[in-house]
Each structure stands twice: as structure tokens, then as C-alpha cells.
Design a protein around this motif. Structure first.
Motif, PDB file in Angstrom:
ATOM      1  N   ALA A   1       0.818  -1.219   0.000  1.00  0.00           N
ATOM      2  CA  ALA A   1       0.000   0.000   0.000  1.00  0.00           C
ATOM      3  C   ALA A   1       0.846   1.261   0.000  1.00  0.00           C
ATOM      4  CB  ALA A   1      -0.945  -0.005   1.194  1.00  0.00           C
ATOM      5  N   SER A   2       2.020   1.210   0.634  1.00  0.00           N
ATOM      6  CA  SER A   2       2.901   2.382   0.713  1.00  0.00           C
ATOM      7  C   SER A   2       4.152   2.230  -0.140  1.00  0.00           C
ATOM      8  CB  SER A   2       3.302   2.628   2.172  1.00  0.00           C
ATOM      9  OG  SER A   2       2.174   2.891   2.981  1.00  0.00           O
ATOM     10  N   ALA A   3       4.155   1.258  -1.034  1.00  0.00           N
ATOM     11  CA  ALA A   3       5.345   0.985  -1.846  1.00  0.00           C
ATOM     12  C   ALA A   3       5.720   2.190  -2.701  1.00  0.00           C
ATOM     13  CB  ALA A   3       5.122  -0.236  -2.720  1.00  0.00           C
ATOM     14  N   THR A   4       7.020   2.342  -2.909  1.00  0.00           N
ATOM     15  CA  THR A   4       7.555   3.395  -3.770  1.00  0.00           C
ATOM     16  C   THR A   4       8.425   2.758  -4.847  1.00  0.00           C
ATOM     17  OG1 THR A   4       9.515   3.675  -2.368  1.00  0.00           O
ATOM     18  CG2 THR A   4       7.586   5.044  -1.853  1.00  0.00           C
ATOM     19  N   VAL A   5       8.699   3.490  -5.912  1.00  0.00           N
ATOM     20  CA  VAL A   5       9.690   3.051  -6.893  1.00  0.00           C
ATOM     21  C   VAL A   5      10.899   3.949  -6.722  1.00  0.00           C
ATOM     22  CG1 VAL A   5       8.612   4.451  -8.725  1.00  0.00           C
ATOM     23  CG2 VAL A   5      10.209   2.621  -9.321  1.00  0.00           C
ATOM     24  N   THR A   6      12.063   3.355  -6.495  1.00  0.00           N
ATOM     25  CA  THR A   6      13.259   4.133  -6.188  1.00  0.00           C
ATOM     26  C   THR A   6      14.252   4.196  -7.352  1.00  0.00           C
ATOM     27  OG1 THR A   6      14.314   2.183  -5.201  1.00  0.00           O
ATOM     28  CG2 THR A   6      13.070   3.629  -3.728  1.00  0.00           C
ATOM     29  N   ALA A   7      14.160   3.254  -8.274  1.00  0.00           N
ATOM     30  CA  ALA A   7      15.083   3.257  -9.414  1.00  0.00           C
ATOM     31  C   ALA A   7      14.604   2.253 -10.452  1.00  0.00           C
ATOM     32  CB  ALA A   7      16.504   2.916  -8.974  1.00  0.00           C
ATOM     33  N   GLY A   8      15.105   2.406 -11.648  1.00  0.00           N
ATOM     34  CA  GLY A   8      14.835   1.451 -12.721  1.00  0.00           C
ATOM     35  C   GLY A   8      15.920   1.545 -13.769  1.00  0.00           C
ATOM     36  N   THR A   9      16.321   0.409 -14.313  1.00  0.00           N
ATOM     37  CA  THR A   9      17.335   0.384 -15.359  1.00  0.00           C
ATOM     38  C   THR A   9      16.931  -0.592 -16.440  1.00  0.00           C
ATOM     39  OG1 THR A   9      18.616  -1.321 -14.197  1.00  0.00           O
ATOM     40  CG2 THR A   9      19.221   0.970 -13.783  1.00  0.00           C
ATOM     41  N   GLY A  10      17.294  -0.257 -17.671  1.00  0.00           N
ATOM     42  CA  GLY A  10      17.030  -1.132 -18.801  1.00  0.00           C
ATOM     43  C   GLY A  10      18.180  -1.055 -19.787  1.00  0.00           C
ATOM     44  N   GLN A  11      18.012  -1.703 -20.927  1.00  0.00           N
ATOM     45  CA  GLN A  11      19.079  -1.781 -21.912  1.00  0.00           C
ATOM     46  C   GLN A  11      18.945  -0.675 -22.965  1.00  0.00           C
ATOM     47  OE1 GLN A  11      21.578  -4.177 -21.562  1.00  0.00           O
ATOM     48  NE2 GLN A  11      20.486  -4.459 -19.630  1.00  0.00           N
ATOM     49  N   GLY A  12      20.045   0.042 -23.196  1.00  0.00           N
ATOM     50  CA  GLY A  12      20.134   0.917 -24.351  1.00  0.00           C
ATOM     51  C   GLY A  12      19.460   2.262 -24.246  1.00  0.00           C
ATOM     52  N   GLY A  13      18.904   2.597 -23.092  1.00  0.00           N
ATOM     53  CA  GLY A  13      18.233   3.886 -22.989  1.00  0.00           C
ATOM     54  C   GLY A  13      18.244   4.406 -21.576  1.00  0.00           C
ATOM     55  N   ALA A  14      18.212   5.740 -21.443  1.00  0.00           N
ATOM     56  CA  ALA A  14      18.173   6.354 -20.121  1.00  0.00           C
ATOM     57  C   ALA A  14      16.879   5.979 -19.415  1.00  0.00           C
ATOM     58  CB  ALA A  14      18.289   7.868 -20.246  1.00  0.00           C
ATOM     59  N   ALA A  15      16.928   5.994 -18.087  1.00  0.00           N
ATOM     60  CA  ALA A  15      15.766   5.560 -17.315  1.00  0.00           C
ATOM     61  C   ALA A  15      14.614   6.539 -17.406  1.00  0.00           C
ATOM     62  CB  ALA A  15      16.174   5.359 -15.854  1.00  0.00           C
ATOM     63  N   GLY A  16      14.890   7.844 -17.321  1.00  0.00           N
ATOM     64  CA  GLY A  16      13.818   8.816 -17.189  1.00  0.00           C
ATOM     65  C   GLY A  16      13.205   8.734 -15.803  1.00  0.00           C
ATOM     66  N   GLY A  17      11.985   9.239 -15.667  1.00  0.00           N
ATOM     67  CA  GLY A  17      11.298   9.191 -14.383  1.00  0.00           C
ATOM     68  C   GLY A  17      10.228   8.124 -14.360  1.00  0.00           C
ATOM     69  N   PHE A  18       9.654   7.930 -13.170  1.00  0.00           N
ATOM     70  CA  PHE A  18       8.647   6.893 -12.986  1.00  0.00           C
ATOM     71  C   PHE A  18       7.517   7.413 -12.105  1.00  0.00           C
ATOM     72  CE2 PHE A  18      12.832   4.910 -13.239  1.00  0.00           C
ATOM     73  CZ  PHE A  18      12.676   4.003 -14.273  1.00  0.00           C
ATOM     74  N   SER A  19       6.329   6.868 -12.322  1.00  0.00           N
ATOM     75  CA  SER A  19       5.239   7.021 -11.369  1.00  0.00           C
ATOM     76  C   SER A  19       4.814   5.624 -10.940  1.00  0.00           C
ATOM     77  CB  SER A  19       4.058   7.776 -11.983  1.00  0.00           C
ATOM     78  OG  SER A  19       3.518   7.052 -13.085  1.00  0.00           O
ATOM     79  N   ILE A  20       4.117   5.551  -9.811  1.00  0.00           N
ATOM     80  CA  ILE A  20       3.718   4.252  -9.279  1.00  0.00           C
ATOM     81  C   ILE A  20       2.264   4.296  -8.860  1.00  0.00           C
ATOM     82  CG2 ILE A  20       4.506   4.818  -6.937  1.00  0.00           C
ATOM     83  CD1 ILE A  20       5.385   1.858  -6.679  1.00  0.00           C
ATOM     84  N   ALA A  21       1.560   3.198  -9.121  1.00  0.00           N
ATOM     85  CA  ALA A  21       0.169   3.048  -8.689  1.00  0.00           C
ATOM     86  C   ALA A  21       0.020   1.674  -8.063  1.00  0.00           C
ATOM     87  CB  ALA A  21      -0.783   3.207  -9.876  1.00  0.00           C
ATOM     88  N   LYS A  22      -0.808   1.609  -7.017  1.00  0.00           N
ATOM     89  CA  LYS A  22      -1.022   0.343  -6.308  1.00  0.00           C
ATOM     90  C   LYS A  22      -2.497   0.011  -6.281  1.00  0.00           C
ATOM     91  CE  LYS A  22       1.244   2.601  -3.550  1.00  0.00           C
ATOM     92  NZ  LYS A  22       1.928   3.932  -3.531  1.00  0.00           N
ATOM     93  N   ASN A  23      -2.813  -1.249  -6.537  1.00  0.00           N
ATOM     94  CA  ASN A  23      -4.188  -1.734  -6.466  1.00  0.00           C
ATOM     95  C   ASN A  23      -4.152  -3.127  -5.852  1.00  0.00           C
ATOM     96  OD1 ASN A  23      -6.883  -2.316  -6.732  1.00  0.00           O
ATOM     97  ND2 ASN A  23      -6.859  -2.445  -8.969  1.00  0.00           N
TER      98      ASN A  23
END
Length: 199
Positions: free
Chosen positions: A74-96
Motif C-alpha cells: 500500500a505504501s510501496a515506492t519506486v526508487t530506481a529502474g534500469t534497462g538496456q540501451g536507454g536512459a531511465a527517465g522518471g517513474f510514477s507508481i500506482a497500487k491496487n
């Protein structure tokens, strides 16, 4: 044909509903794990989802992680993300309930097929020890069309809290001319020594 994140092994037999039952389809999302930093029951902390994609994740795509029953996100956050070949950019998070959806904000680069990692914060473990059910990870495009899916991401085993017994040592001290040597096991009756507890 393959649909909803699966790839056909036997043509014509590949659907979401037959993968688990018949084994005739393989998930396009592989080498997937979701690992909490702590496996102690009721612990709250970080968790990391790691997986290998077959299909690129666009700049506005999503990563959907379904946690097994017992986890509290319920209170989870996203703190980082990485993938191949591209910058991460930003993130939003939704919980259900148990489903956590991480959406890329369009400011990064396309993540091409390969190893992808999403780091979460404030994930609370189940309150009972034992093996959880499997996790599910799905990637989608910006229109919520499924790209890659794995509905059988390995379970984790939640443990009871571990109690660490402190080490007791006898420090050097004097009483009436008698010496309490560090590590001594026998001292004269009436002798006072310093007892130190350490982690």
C-alpha cells in the motif's frame, strides 16, 4: 499465434490459459525474480524485480508486478529502474491491492530487449513464515497492450526473526589485588570483574 506476452512452442496452442496447464507456451519474460532485501516476516524495506525481456519497453511503457497475498504494498515506492540501451527517465507508481504498476514518464530512452531492473521501497513482508505464492511480472506499451509476461516468477520463503545471542566477555579489572584476566573462566570468590556485552 502468441498473445499476451507469450511465445509459441507449438503453433496454435499458445494462449494465456494454456501456458501453465499444458506447458506448450513459454513466457517471453525470462530469468525473473522479485527479491526483498529482508526475508524476515513483517519486515519493511526494499525489494528488487529483475527480469529479461524479449520485447523493448517504450519510453511510456509500464512494468506491472503482482505481489503474492500477504505482502503489503500500500505504501510501496519506486526508487530506481534500469534497462538496456536507454536512459531511465522518471517513474510514477500506482497500487491496487497486490498489483504495483510502474509507469515510465516518457523522458528516458527505449529499453531494448534484455535485463531490466526495478527497485521498490516500503514493501512489507507477510506476517507469517513460509513460502509465498509466485509473483507475476508483465510489461506493456503506452496503450496498455501486453508485451512480455511471466506468471510464474519464483516464490520466496519468509522466515521467522533471528535472535542474535550477544557475546559475553570478561574485561580486566582488579579487586583486592586480584586480577580478572580477559577471557578468564575461573576467578577467586568475591572478585569483581567487568562484564561487557557485544553484538
Amino acid at each position: 499465434t502468441a498473445t499476451d506476452g507469450y511465445v509459441c512452442v507449438n503453433p496454435g496452442a499458445c494462449t494465456d490459459g494454456t501456458f501453465a496447464a499444458t506447458g506448450k507456451c513459454d513466457p517471453k519474460l525470462t530469468s525473473a525474480t522479485v527479491v526483498p532485501d529482508s526475508l524476515v516476516k513483517s519486515a519493511s524495506g526494499a525489494a528488487t524485480a529483475t527480469f529479461t525481456t524479449t520485447t523493448a519497453i517504450p519510453v511510456d511503457g509500464t512494468i506491472i508486478v503482482t505481489f503474492p497475498a500477504g505482502f503489503n504494498v500500500a505504501s510501496a515506492t519506486v526508487t530506481a529502474g534500469t534497462g538496456q540501451g536507454g536512459a531511465a527517465g522518471g517513474f510514477s507508481i500506482a497500487k491496487n491491492n497486490q498489483v504495483v504498476t510502474v509507469t515510465r514518464d516518457g523522458n528516458g530512452g527505449i529499453w531494448t530487449a534484455g535485463v531490466t531492473t526495478i527497485d521498490f521501497g516500503v514493501v512489507v513482508n507477510p506476517s507469517s513464515a513460509g513460502a509465498t505464492d509466485p509473483f507475476t511480472i508483465t510489461t506493456t506499451d503506452g496503450s496498455n497492450n501486453n508485451l512480455d509476461t511471466n506468471t510464474d516468477v519464483a516464490a520466496v520463503t519468509i522466515t521467522d526473526a533471528v535472535c542474535t545471542v550477544p557475546t559475553i566477555s570478561i574485561g580486566a579489572a582488579t579487586w583486592g589485588g586480584a586480577l580478572c584476566a580477559s577471557g578468564a573462566t575461573n576467578v577467586a570468590s568475591g572478585t569483581t570483574c567487568t562484564i561487557t556485552a557485544t553484538d
